[in-house]
Design a protein around this motif. Structure first.
Motif, PDB file in Angstrom:
ATOM      1  N   PHE A 118       5.217 -12.101  30.554  1.00  0.00           N
ATOM      2  CA  PHE A 118       5.491 -12.833  29.300  1.00  0.00           C
ATOM      3  C   PHE A 118       4.784 -14.190  29.231  1.00  0.00           C
ATOM      4  N   GLN A 119       4.534 -14.785  30.411  1.00  0.00           N
ATOM      5  CA  GLN A 119       3.828 -16.091  30.405  1.00  0.00           C
ATOM      6  C   GLN A 119       2.426 -15.937  29.819  1.00  0.00           C
ATOM      7  N   SER A 120       1.749 -14.829  30.230  1.00  0.00           N
ATOM      8  CA  SER A 120       0.356 -14.655  29.797  1.00  0.00           C
ATOM      9  C   SER A 120       0.284 -14.389  28.295  1.00  0.00           C
ATOM     10  N   ILE A 121       1.325 -13.740  27.753  1.00  0.00           N
ATOM     11  CA  ILE A 121       1.322 -13.473  26.312  1.00  0.00           C
ATOM     12  C   ILE A 121       1.526 -14.781  25.547  1.00  0.00           C
ATOM     13  N   SER A 165      10.666 -15.621  28.402  1.00  0.00           N
ATOM     14  CA  SER A 165      10.100 -16.523  29.424  1.00  0.00           C
ATOM     15  C   SER A 165      10.921 -17.811  29.517  1.00  0.00           C
ATOM     16  N   GLN A 166      11.548 -18.201  28.387  1.00  0.00           N
ATOM     17  CA  GLN A 166      12.376 -19.417  28.445  1.00  0.00           C
ATOM     18  C   GLN A 166      13.828 -19.100  28.803  1.00  0.00           C
ATOM     19  N   ARG A 200       7.297 -13.765  19.799  1.00  0.00           N
ATOM     20  CA  ARG A 200       8.533 -14.573  19.754  1.00  0.00           C
ATOM     21  C   ARG A 200       9.523 -14.071  20.819  1.00  0.00           C
ATOM     22  N   SER A 201       9.624 -12.742  20.948  1.00  0.00           N
ATOM     23  CA  SER A 201      10.542 -12.185  21.959  1.00  0.00           C
ATOM     24  C   SER A 201      10.095 -12.551  23.363  1.00  0.00           C
ATOM     25  N   PHE A 202       8.785 -12.447  23.625  1.00  0.00           N
ATOM     26  CA  PHE A 202       8.281 -12.769  24.975  1.00  0.00           C
ATOM     27  C   PHE A 202       8.536 -14.243  25.300  1.00  0.00           C
TER      28      PHE A 202
END
Ligand code: CO8
Length: 274
Positions: free
Chosen positions: A71-74, A266-267, A260-262
């Motif tokens: 998810f960080q890379s997205i 990630s947060q 938005r979901s990723f």
């Protein structure tokens, strides 16, 4: 050197007729970014070109086989400033990579073996379902396809592999409601054997040792021919699904819905229901 996408997260070695690919980033539960997936595809190509190899074996490390797309890379890709329209950006980041890696798995001629040491999620879970034989370390493994929760549609040819391997009803139930497919449903459908072990290194070694002993009486050149015959029935279906799946998903990327979901994942503002 396999290409410019080589990644610290993925190692490989050749052991006789086995081309072994190992995911080795247990800290992120073996999440894979876009280039990692491309590197996986490159390694499959490398195995394909080696005429001494008959099996491509996927192994992993830690408590998960793979937690899917990183998810960080997205988030990083989304934040990258470019003058290109959103459509062009996500065609390059999502569509092309996804189609390429799925196609490399779907058309791989060597016997694809997946050693599931733990759960697999998303695109990585789809790649497990594309493998010819899956072995599980124990009954704690599951597959999770959280596409409906993230704002995506089926990918990695799961619209073909899951109904074929699990049956239609279970596929609808798990895909529509983003619910995990647990071992009791995988046993005998996607998973061929449960090794009932707890140590990943010992599990990976045990699978390779057993395969070495199983192939002793075999005439190996027949294996790719048998695979080709077994896959002939649905190989065109995989290619068709691969293309329509990503083209159906692109509208959600253009609207920024999965991004938005990723970001929320990630947060740590959201968590999948397990
Ligand atoms: N990406 C990056 N890091 C991850 C990921 C991930 N997908 N999953 C877990 N991690 C990291 C966590 O951030 C955490 O790191 P840290 O210790 O630094 O905080 C570490 O791994 C452990 O994770 P958790 O603490 O969350 O462990 P839990 O056991 O509590 O939860 C879960 C495990 C349920 C797997 C949870 O981590 C999770 O929900 N992860 C996200 C899974 C996910 O949604 N993956 C994407 C699936 S969709 C997909 O793959 C399609 C992609 C299409 C784009 C492809 C482009 C080529």
């Amino acid at each position: 050197m396999a290409g410019d996408n080589s990644s610290e997260r993925i190692k490989y070695f050749v052991d006789g007729p086995f081309f072994v690919i190992r995911l080795c980033d247990p800290g992120s539960l073996n999440a894979l970014n876009g280039n990692d997936y491309l590197y996986l595809a490159e390694l499959l190509e490398k195995s394909e070109r080696n005429s001494d190899v008959y099996f491509t074996v996927l192994q992993s490390s830690g408590r998960f086989f793979s937690s899917g797309a990183d998810f960080q890379s997205i988030s990083k890709a989304q934040e990258t400033k470019t003058s290109e329209p959103e459509l062009n950006k996500w065609l390059a980041y999502f569509v092309s990579r996804n189609v390429y890696v799925t196609d490399m798995f779907a058309r791989h001629s060597k016997i694809l073996i997946c050693c599931m040491n733990g759960p697999a999620i998303g695109l990585s879970a789809a790649l497990c379902a594309l493998c010819d034989i899956v072995y599980s370390m124990n009954d704690k493994v599951y597959l999770l396809f959280p596409f409906s929760s993230i704002g995506l549609v089926t990918e990695g040819a799961t619209s073909v592999t899951l109904p074929m391997k699990l049956g239609s009803s279970w596929t609808f139930e798990s895909l529509l409601f983003s619910s995990p497919i647990r071992f009791d449903k995988l046993d005998g459908t996607i998973v061929a054997k449960n090794y009932e072990m707890d140590n990943v290194e010992k599990f990976n070694d045990a699978v390779l040792e057993e395969l070495k002993s199983k192939i002793k009486p075999l005439y190996l050149p027949t294996l790719p021919d048998i695979k080709k015959l077994l896959r002939e029935r649905y190989s065109q279906e995989l290619s068709r699904a691969n293309s329509v799946e990503v083209n159906d998903a692109i509208k959600y990327w253009v609207r920024g819905i999965p991004q938005r979901s990723f970001k929320q994942l990630s947060q740590k503002q959201r968590k999948h229901k397990l």
